[in-house]
Design a protein around this motif. Sequence first.
Motif, PDB file in Angstrom:
ATOM      1  N   VAL A 165      61.801  35.612  45.309  1.00 29.14           N
ATOM      2  CA  VAL A 165      62.988  36.340  44.935  1.00 29.14           C
ATOM      3  C   VAL A 165      62.586  37.060  43.548  1.00 29.14           C
ATOM      4  N   ALA A 166      61.636  36.448  42.811  1.00 30.87           N
ATOM      5  CA  ALA A 166      61.108  37.131  41.667  1.00 30.87           C
ATOM      6  C   ALA A 166      60.034  38.200  42.044  1.00 30.87           C
ATOM      7  N   GLU A 167      59.269  38.058  42.843  1.00 29.25           N
ATOM      8  CA  GLU A 167      58.168  38.917  43.695  1.00 29.25           C
ATOM      9  C   GLU A 167      59.165  40.133  44.092  1.00 29.25           C
TER      10      GLU A 167
ATOM     11  N   ALA B  54      62.280  37.085  63.700  1.00 26.55           N
ATOM     12  CA  ALA B  54      62.190  38.287  64.859  1.00 26.55           C
ATOM     13  C   ALA B  54      63.011  39.554  64.326  1.00 26.55           C
ATOM     14  N   LEU B  55      63.919  39.161  63.166  1.00 21.43           N
ATOM     15  CA  LEU B  55      64.386  40.676  62.614  1.00 21.43           C
ATOM     16  C   LEU B  55      63.869  41.092  61.275  1.00 21.43           C
ATOM     17  N   ASP B  56      62.377  40.913  61.161  1.00 19.28           N
ATOM     18  CA  ASP B  56      61.767  41.296  60.316  1.00 19.28           C
ATOM     19  C   ASP B  56      62.086  41.013  59.015  1.00 19.28           C
ATOM     20  N   ALA B  57      62.665  39.675  58.930  1.00 16.10           N
ATOM     21  CA  ALA B  57      63.004  39.273  57.541  1.00 16.10           C
ATOM     22  C   ALA B  57      62.347  37.691  57.341  1.00 16.10           C
ATOM     23  N   GLU B  58      62.633  37.151  56.172  1.00 19.03           N
ATOM     24  CA  GLU B  58      62.161  36.014  56.096  1.00 19.03           C
ATOM     25  C   GLU B  58      63.079  34.815  55.473  1.00 19.03           C
ATOM     26  N   ALA B  59      62.847  33.506  56.201  1.00 19.78           N
ATOM     27  CA  ALA B  59      63.893  32.426  55.770  1.00 19.78           C
ATOM     28  C   ALA B  59      63.002  31.300  55.050  1.00 19.78           C
ATOM     29  N   ILE B  60      63.735  30.899  54.022  1.00 18.35           N
ATOM     30  CA  ILE B  60      62.817  29.710  53.190  1.00 18.35           C
ATOM     31  C   ILE B  60      63.792  28.569  53.147  1.00 18.35           C
ATOM     32  N   LEU B  61      63.253  27.557  53.254  1.00 21.27           N
ATOM     33  CA  LEU B  61      63.868  26.227  53.277  1.00 21.27           C
ATOM     34  C   LEU B  61      64.212  25.836  51.997  1.00 21.27           C
ATOM     35  N   CYS B  62      65.424  25.194  51.382  1.00 20.22           N
ATOM     36  CA  CYS B  62      65.769  25.144  49.942  1.00 20.22           C
ATOM     37  C   CYS B  62      66.280  23.476  50.045  1.00 20.22           C
TER      38      CYS B  62
ATOM     39  N   ALA C   5      80.907  49.486  38.158  1.00 21.75           N
ATOM     40  CA  ALA C   5      80.179  49.025  36.657  1.00 21.75           C
ATOM     41  C   ALA C   5      78.733  49.742  36.654  1.00 21.75           C
ATOM     42  N   GLY C   6      78.277  50.561  37.608  1.00 24.02           N
ATOM     43  CA  GLY C   6      77.094  51.129  37.858  1.00 24.02           C
ATOM     44  C   GLY C   6      75.963  50.287  37.914  1.00 24.02           C
ATOM     45  N   LEU C   7      76.151  48.957  38.524  1.00 24.15           N
ATOM     46  CA  LEU C   7      75.116  47.873  38.820  1.00 24.15           C
ATOM     47  C   LEU C   7      74.425  48.186  40.204  1.00 24.15           C
ATOM     48  N   ALA C   8      73.327  47.804  40.068  1.00 21.93           N
ATOM     49  CA  ALA C   8      72.436  47.768  41.634  1.00 21.93           C
ATOM     50  C   ALA C   8      71.682  46.563  41.640  1.00 21.93           C
ATOM     51  N   PRO C   9      71.766  45.833  42.570  1.00 23.76           N
ATOM     52  CA  PRO C   9      71.054  44.599  42.920  1.00 23.76           C
ATOM     53  C   PRO C   9      69.786  44.704  43.071  1.00 23.76           C
ATOM     54  N   ASP C  10      68.834  44.033  42.639  1.00 25.80           N
ATOM     55  CA  ASP C  10      67.560  44.161  43.091  1.00 25.80           C
ATOM     56  C   ASP C  10      66.973  43.272  44.110  1.00 25.80           C
ATOM     57  N   CYS C  11      67.652  42.464  44.605  1.00 31.24           N
ATOM     58  CA  CYS C  11      67.488  41.434  45.913  1.00 31.24           C
ATOM     59  C   CYS C  11      68.780  40.631  46.021  1.00 31.24           C
ATOM     60  N   VAL C  12      68.952  40.317  47.519  1.00 29.87           N
ATOM     61  CA  VAL C  12      70.256  39.569  47.958  1.00 29.87           C
ATOM     62  C   VAL C  12      69.496  38.175  48.757  1.00 29.87           C
TER      63      VAL C  12
ATOM     64  N   VAL D 157      66.528  38.107  51.578  1.00 29.79           N
ATOM     65  CA  VAL D 157      65.964  36.686  51.970  1.00 29.79           C
ATOM     66  C   VAL D 157      66.745  35.856  52.254  1.00 29.79           C
ATOM     67  N   VAL D 158      66.480  35.032  53.413  1.00 24.57           N
ATOM     68  CA  VAL D 158      67.549  34.037  54.001  1.00 24.57           C
ATOM     69  C   VAL D 158      67.233  32.511  53.275  1.00 24.57           C
TER      70      VAL D 158
END
Length: 556
Positions: free
Chosen positions: A423-425, A398-406, A318-325, A375-376
Motif C-alpha cells: 500500500v505504501a508503494e 485474472a482482473l489484473d489486480a492483486e490480493a494479499i492475505l492478511c 472536502a477536496g480530498l483524493a485517495p492515493d490507494c483503496v 489492492v484486495v
Amino acid sequence: MQTDIEIARQARCLPMPEIAAMLGMPDTALLPYGHDKAKISQDFIKGLGDRPEGKLILVTAVNPTPAGEGKTTTTVGLGDGLAAIGKQAAICIREASLGPCFGMKGGAAGGGRAQVVPMEAMNLHFTGDFHAITSAHNLLAAMIDNHIYWGNDLQIDDRRITWRRVMDMNDRALRDIVVGLGGVTNGSPRQGGFDITVASEVMAILCLASDLDDLQKRLGDIIVAYRSDKSPITCRDLKADGAMTVLLKDAMQPNLVQTLENTPAFVHGGPFANIAHGCNSVIATRTALKLADYVVTEAGFGADLGAEKFLDIKCRKAGLAPDCVVLVATVRSMKMNGGVAKSDLGAENVAAVTAGCANLGRHLRNLQDYGVPVVVAINHFVSDTDDEIAAVKDYVAALDAEAILCRHWEQGSAGSLELATRVAEIADSGVADFAPLYGDDLGLFDKIDCIAKRIYHAVEVTAPPQVMAQLREWEAAGYGNLPVCMAKTQYSFSADPALLGAPEGHVIPVREVRLSAGAGFVVAICGEIMTMPGLPRVPAAETIHLNDLGQIEGLF
C-alpha cells in the motif's frame, strides 16, 4: 480463545501526550478526557492550514454478510502495519453507535490484535459526541413545536414539517408516532417520528464541516419545514443555529486515542453508510493528513455504499483524493455470496468461493472506475483453506489486480506487513487519478440513476410522481448541484437484501427523498430501508453486564 474485550484489557496504553508527540503535537493541543483519550483543540487545528498533506488510503469491503468481513479490523491492522515498517501513520475511523452495540452488529473498534482502545469507552459513551448531536438535533425539534405553540409567526404548515426527532438506539416503535396529544397546553397533534442519531443531518453536518463557523452556517441552512405556499423555513429562521453550535462546540473537536500497538487513532463522527454518508469527519481526516505521512480511513459497509459516498460526497465536498483503496474480502463472505449457508461455512468449498467472487469483482471494477489503484486484502479466518485462498487470489489476478492475505486479527501488525508495504508503494507512486462518478451539473434524478446503473448495475430506477416532482422543485430552488446519498440495504447491490452475489437487471425503487441542505446532499431512500432500525429477536443487550470485578462483559 480470548475475546476482543479480554485482549483490549491487556493493552499497554501510552499516555496521550506520548501518542500526540508521535505526530508532532504539543501537550497544549490536547483536551484530556481521562487518561486514555483526548480531544484536539480547534486552535491547534487552525494552525495546521499551511502544512502539506500525507497520503490518504481508503479501506472498504465487499457487501457485508453475517460471516463478517473485518473492515475496521483491517483498517487498524493496516495502520499498525505501516507504523511497523517505519512509516508515520495514523488511522481515522468513526465512533460507535449504541444501536448496533446493543442490537446485533457490534461495536466499531476493530477486533482481535487489531483494535482501538479503550474499546469499552469507544463502544459506549466515549467522549459524549453522540449525546451532543442528539441534544442539538432535538433542541431544534423542540423549538419548531414551541414556535408553533406561541403563535407561529413564521407560518409553519404543520403538515409540512420535515424535521424528525432522533435517539441513539434501535427502537422500531418510534418510527411513526403522533406528538402533541393531551390538549392545548401540549401543542397541536401531528404525525412525527424518530430516526437513529447516526441518520441525523446534524451528524452529517458535523462530519462535513470544516470549522465552527462552517458548522453554524450549515446548521442554519437546515430546512425544517415549509409554509403553505411551499416556501422553506430554516433553522436560522427559528434562531436555533447559535444554541445548537454551542451544544456541538466540544463535539466538533476530533478525538485522539490509540491502537493496541500505540498507533495514533482519530475517532470522530459516525454516520451509517446504509442510511447516511458513512465516513468519519472531514476535520479529523484533514487534521490527520496534516500530521501523518499515511492516513488510513474506512468507509462503512460495502464499497457500493460507503466507498461510493466517500468518493462522491466526502471527497467532492472536502477536496480530498485517495492515493490507494484497500478492498477487504474474506473466504467466508465469498462462500455466502456463492450460495453457502452460514452454518456450512466451515467446510471447504472452492467452487462456492469462485462463484461468490463475482461480488468482489464488481466492487473491484467499480472502484477502478474512479481512477484510484485498488489492492484486495483477504482477511484471514482460521477455517480458510489454502485452495480457497488461492481461488480468491487467482480470481483477482485474472482482473489484473492483486490480493494479499492478511492475518492482523491474529498477529497484529506482524500479519499485515506485506499489505502495508504494498500500500505504501502504491500510495507513493502517484498513479492515482481520482475523479468522482458524476458531475455537479447532472440532474438529481440523473445522479440517482447514474449510481444505480454504474455501481449497482440496475436496469432501471423507479420513483413515484411525488418524488419526481419534489426533485424538480429542489432543482428549481437551486439545489440541483448537490450530490445524492443513497439509503439502501447494505447486503446487496440491489434493494433486496436476499439478492447476493453480483445481480444484474434489477430495479432500484426510490420511495422517498429528503433534502439535507445543511449537509449539502439529497437522500434517496430505496426499498424497505429504515432510518430507525429495530432490535433483533435476541439483542446483544441481553448478555451485556458487569462482572464481580466491575468489568463489562458481553460487549464482545
